[in-house]
Scaffold this active site. Structure first.
Site, PDB file in Angstrom:
ATOM      1  N   GLY A 279       0.837  -1.204   0.000  1.00 14.64           N
ATOM      2  CA  GLY A 279       0.000   0.000   0.000  1.00 14.64           C
ATOM      3  C   GLY A 279       0.866   1.246   0.000  1.00 14.64           C
ATOM      4  N   GLY A 280       0.331   2.309   0.592  1.00 15.06           N
ATOM      5  CA  GLY A 280       1.056   3.580   0.627  1.00 15.06           C
ATOM      6  C   GLY A 280       2.358   3.486   1.392  1.00 15.06           C
TER       7      GLY A 280
ATOM      8  N   GLY B  85      22.776  15.017 -29.716  1.00 13.71           N
ATOM      9  CA  GLY B  85      22.224  15.445 -28.428  1.00 13.71           C
ATOM     10  C   GLY B  85      22.778  14.634 -27.277  1.00 13.71           C
ATOM     11  N   ALA B  86      23.099  13.373 -27.560  1.00  9.14           N
ATOM     12  CA  ALA B  86      23.622  12.521 -26.493  1.00  9.14           C
ATOM     13  C   ALA B  86      25.029  12.967 -26.071  1.00  9.14           C
ATOM     14  CB  ALA B  86      23.626  11.069 -26.937  1.00  9.14           C
TER      15      ALA B  86
HETATM   16  C1  HXC Z   1      -2.765  -4.966  12.198  1.00 10.65           C
HETATM   17  C2  HXC Z   1      -1.667  -6.758  11.341  1.00 10.65           C
HETATM   18  C3  HXC Z   1      -1.506  -6.095  10.126  1.00 10.65           C
HETATM   19  C4  HXC Z   1      -2.031  -4.793  10.004  1.00 10.65           C
HETATM   20  C5  HXC Z   1      -0.575  -8.007   9.948  1.00 10.65           C
HETATM   21  N1  HXC Z   1      -1.083  -7.932  11.177  1.00 10.65           N
HETATM   22  N2  HXC Z   1      -0.826  -6.889   9.270  1.00 10.65           N
HETATM   23  N3  HXC Z   1      -2.289  -6.190  12.368  1.00 10.65           N
HETATM   24  N4  HXC Z   1      -2.652  -4.263  11.076  1.00 10.65           N
HETATM   25  N5  HXC Z   1      -1.891  -4.086   8.871  1.00 10.65           N
HETATM   26  C6  HXC Z   1      -1.013  -8.958  12.220  1.00 10.65           C
HETATM   27  C7  HXC Z   1      -1.839 -10.171  11.897  1.00 10.65           C
HETATM   28  O1  HXC Z   1      -3.167  -9.964  12.292  1.00 10.65           O
HETATM   29  C8  HXC Z   1      -1.162 -11.225  12.743  1.00 10.65           C
HETATM   30  O2  HXC Z   1      -1.573 -11.076  14.069  1.00 10.65           O
HETATM   31  C9  HXC Z   1       0.301 -10.811  12.677  1.00 10.65           C
HETATM   32  O3  HXC Z   1       0.297  -9.445  12.296  1.00 10.65           O
HETATM   33  C10 HXC Z   1       1.080 -11.598  11.662  1.00 10.65           C
HETATM   34  O4  HXC Z   1       0.365 -11.568  10.451  1.00 10.65           O
HETATM   35  P1  HXC Z   1       0.089 -12.882   9.571  1.00 10.65           P
HETATM   36  O5  HXC Z   1      -0.985 -12.545   8.625  1.00 10.65           O
HETATM   37  O6  HXC Z   1      -0.100 -14.053  10.471  1.00 10.65           O
HETATM   38  O7  HXC Z   1       1.493 -13.045   8.829  1.00 10.65           O
HETATM   39  P2  HXC Z   1       1.746 -13.568   7.375  1.00 10.65           P
HETATM   40  O8  HXC Z   1       0.962 -14.784   7.091  1.00 10.65           O
HETATM   41  O9  HXC Z   1       3.232 -13.662   7.257  1.00 10.65           O
HETATM   42  O10 HXC Z   1       1.219 -12.433   6.384  1.00 10.65           O
HETATM   43  C11 HXC Z   1       1.829 -11.150   6.385  1.00 10.65           C
HETATM   44  C12 HXC Z   1       0.989 -10.145   5.563  1.00 10.65           C
HETATM   45  C13 HXC Z   1      -0.491 -10.206   6.067  1.00 10.65           C
HETATM   46  C14 HXC Z   1       1.064 -10.526   4.087  1.00 10.65           C
HETATM   47  C15 HXC Z   1       1.625  -8.777   5.745  1.00 10.65           C
HETATM   48  O11 HXC Z   1      -0.445 -10.083   7.475  1.00 10.65           O
HETATM   49  C16 HXC Z   1      -1.302  -9.111   5.517  1.00 10.65           C
HETATM   50  O12 HXC Z   1      -1.737  -9.186   4.386  1.00 10.65           O
HETATM   51  N6  HXC Z   1      -1.563  -8.076   6.334  1.00 10.65           N
HETATM   52  C17 HXC Z   1      -2.423  -7.000   5.941  1.00 10.65           C
HETATM   53  C18 HXC Z   1      -1.708  -6.114   4.964  1.00 10.65           C
HETATM   54  C19 HXC Z   1      -2.489  -4.888   4.665  1.00 10.65           C
HETATM   55  O13 HXC Z   1      -3.478  -4.932   3.922  1.00 10.65           O
HETATM   56  N7  HXC Z   1      -2.109  -3.775   5.329  1.00 10.65           N
HETATM   57  C20 HXC Z   1      -2.736  -2.547   5.124  1.00 10.65           C
HETATM   58  C21 HXC Z   1      -2.109  -1.996   3.865  1.00 10.65           C
HETATM   59  S1  HXC Z   1      -2.729  -0.453   3.495  1.00 10.65           S
HETATM   60  P3  HXC Z   1      -1.748 -12.317  15.059  1.00 10.65           P
HETATM   61  O14 HXC Z   1      -2.250 -11.706  16.332  1.00 10.65           O
HETATM   62  O15 HXC Z   1      -2.695 -13.232  14.390  1.00 10.65           O
HETATM   63  O16 HXC Z   1      -0.370 -12.915  15.167  1.00 10.65           O
HETATM   64  C22 HXC Z   1      -1.612   0.490   4.155  1.00 10.65           C
HETATM   65  C23 HXC Z   1      -1.940   1.913   3.957  1.00 10.65           C
HETATM   66  C24 HXC Z   1      -0.732   2.730   4.196  1.00 10.65           C
HETATM   67  O17 HXC Z   1      -0.671   0.137   4.721  1.00 10.65           O
HETATM   68  C25 HXC Z   1      -1.087   4.074   3.713  1.00 10.65           C
HETATM   69  C26 HXC Z   1       0.060   4.982   3.875  1.00 10.65           C
HETATM   70  C27 HXC Z   1      -0.273   6.273   3.216  1.00 10.65           C
END
Ligand code: HXC
Length: 519
Positions: free
Chosen positions: A174-175, A409-410
């Site tokens: 994401g961001g 030009g290069a």
């Molecule tokens: C809260 C999160 C989290 C998140 C992971 N966890 N991402 N908690 N917010 N964004 C937690 C999980 O719930 C889990 O908790 C632990 O971290 C480990 O995650 P797993 O899923 O078990 O690990 P894995 O299988 O290795 O997968 C990793 C992952 C997946 C691919 C990163 O966790 C995932 O897809 N997370 C969400 C990603 C996402 O969509 N993030 C938001 C992006 S948007 P427990 O308690 O079960 O251990 C964004 C906007 C930013 O970031 C904007 C900036 C401008």
């Protein structure tokens, strides 16, 4: 209440420290290590000089109470921050801990990162961000987004003042990818790093395309295809060594000079092999790495973006211990033509070197801009213009070595005299002209060739005439566009002399808020 003894109080502190150091706990750490990943603290140890790391904010906790978060608190809030030394110089660091809530970024996690970013900027020290995170902490909603905004703002304000390095050693989605994108360099590790704006699942829903995470945003993809990443490593160990190597060529901030590189390579070392390394037949390719390595100190060249836009080669080296940035056309890839990607690659590097007071040595062997519809429609005009812009605004010493072709030009775009080159050196086989002899003869002698009894022979004769007159360094030298025609083996000595002569260069550009660079 009984007054506690000092030992009891100290034990409370030691207990808290141990809890903070445990991250997300044994189970989470074991799961993390099973992926082949190092912990946040192990990564810092690889980056910093041994025993130099000083941790800050290890007891910071989040304040979120949404979705039962009040029961999920970890000391440090999923990011280890502080400072230490790299090669004896202070460097600030943050290292996200995936074992704590997936390294997700909430308000306090972001506040810790912003604190070290502020300290790095205020103290004029580089910062290294080690990214391993699930992105915005979903439970903290807009506080998490605001946290990212604060980081992006600081990345931008710090740009060109302190070196900023982003190491990706896990997911970045994401961001969240935009903080690394705003820094000087992105380092990625094979099969461990992932970066993308939208992941495979979203892409499948929206466009129907099916792709794995690795193929979409892995280290190979971003190093060789998108150009988002600058360094590729096979392991985390190699990756952190790369960060250390790059930092060793940079000053701590834009007000200082990079430290000298230790070398005993003789200044006047004459590499006779240079005479044959670049064939005089301008249609023959060769690997420009061999030229660079033959002239720099001890053959040591740290290449940046080695896997992308390979028609130009950029990186760090030193001459008589003085660190420099190198830009070189690569004749073995697309004959060294300038195209969209290589213009982006080189112009950004030129600006980076200029920001951090590194002289730039440019090796030229360029037939022109790459022709084609894809290039024209893709905006080669605005991309190519970045090279002109970057060299023209650079105020560091600029040394240009013309090795063979420098056409049209290069020729200008590869740091000609008119763009501000302080010293232009040319080898005897240089051809500095508007275009190659064959093309030029076809245009200016078209009528003579058509009217000749033997057009082929006439054409060959006229090409040779043109070559003798214009495809040499001597016309440019007679006008002062080339300062010195040198033997190939004199290159190292002459570049070092030029660098010495221009070390005290001070050039001020007209005052302005900032320019408007072509995009
Ligand atoms: C809260 C999160 C989290 C998140 C992971 N966890 N991402 N908690 N917010 N964004 C937690 C999980 O719930 C889990 O908790 C632990 O971290 C480990 O995650 P797993 O899923 O078990 O690990 P894995 O299988 O290795 O997968 C990793 C992952 C997946 C691919 C990163 O966790 C995932 O897809 N997370 C969400 C990603 C996402 O969509 N993030 C938001 C992006 S948007 P427990 O308690 O079960 O251990 C964004 C906007 C930013 O970031 C904007 C900036 C401008």
């Amino acid at each position: 209440m009984a007054v506690k003894t000092i030992d009891e109080l100290c034990n409370v502190l030691l207990d808290k420290r141990a809890k903070a150091a445990a991250g997300g706990g044994e189970k989470a750490v074991a799961k993390h290590k099973a992926k082949g990943s190092l912990t946040a603290r192990e990564r810092i140890d690889l980056l910093m000089d041994e025993g130099s790391f000083v941790e800050l904010d290890e007891f910071v906790e989040h304040r979120c109470t949404n979705f039962g978060m009040e029961n999920k608190k970890y000391l440090g809030d999923g990011v280890v921050t502080g400072y230490g030394t790299v090669g004896g110089r202070i460097v600030y660091v943050f290292s996200q801990d995936f074992t704590v809530l997936g390294g997700s970024l909430g308000q306090m996690h972001a506040a810790k990162i912003c604190k070290v970013m502020d300290l790095a900027l205020r103290n004029g020290c580089p910062i290294v961000g080690i990214n391993d995170s699930g992105g915005a902490r979903i439970q903290e909603a807009v506080d998490a987004l605001d946290g990212y905004g604060g980081i992006f703002y600081r990345n931008t304000i710090s740009s060109g003042i302190i070196p900023q390095m982003s190491v990706i050693v896990g997911p970045t989605a994401g961001g969240a990818v935009y903080s690394p994108a705003l820094t000087d360099y992105i380092f990625m590790v094979d099969k461990i790093s992932i970066m993308h704006i939208t992941g495979p699942a979203v892409i499948k829903t929206v466009t129907g395309e099916e792709i794995s995470s690795e193929e979409l945003g892995g280290a190979k993809t971003h190093n060789s295809r998108s150009g988002n990443a600058h360094f590729f490593a096979a392991s985390e160990q190699e990756c952190f060594q790369q960060v250390r190597d790059v930092l060793s060529y940079l000053p701590s901030n834009n007000m200082g000079d990079a430290p000298r590189v230790a070398t005993s390579d003789p200044v006047s070392r004459a590499e006779m092999a240079l005479r044959t390394m670049v064939p005089t037949d301008s249609n023959k390719g060769y690997d420009v790495h061999s030229v660079i390595k033959a002239v720099v100190d001890d053959g040591k060249f740290v290449e940046v973006q080695a896997m992308w836009a390979k028609n130009i080669v950029i990186g760090y080296a030193s001459f008589d211990g003085l660190p420099v940035g190198i830009v070189a056309n690569q004749a073995s890839v697309m004959a060294g033509c300038l195209d969209i990607d290589c213009s982006d690659k080189a112009s950004r590097f030129i600006r980076h070197c200029d920001a951090f007071n590194l002289p730039i040595v440019t090796f030229v062997d360029v037939p022109g801009y790459l022709p084609g519809k894809a290039q024209e429609w893709g905006g080669i005009i605005r991309h190519g213009a970045k090279m002109l812009y970057a060299y023209s605004e650079a105020t560091v010493p600029l040394i240009t070595v013309v090795m063979r072709k420098a056409y049209g030009g290069a020729y200008i775009g590869m740091c000609s005299k008119a763009l501000g080159a302080d010293s232009v050196l040319a080898w005897p086989q240089s051809q500095i002209a508007v275009m190659g002899a064959a093309g030029a003869a076809n245009i200016i002698f078209r009528k003579e060739i058509e009217a000749a009894k033997d057009p082929q022979a006439e054409r060959a004769e006229l090409i040779s005439e043109y070559e003798d007159a214009f495809a040499t360094p001597y016309q440019a030298a007679s006008r002062g566009y080339v300062d010195k025609v040198i033997l190939p083996e004199e290159t190292r000595y002459e570049v070092i002399q030029a660098l010495k002569a221009h070390r005290t260069k001070r050039q001020a550009l007209p005052r302005k808020k900032h320019g408007v660079m072509p995009n």
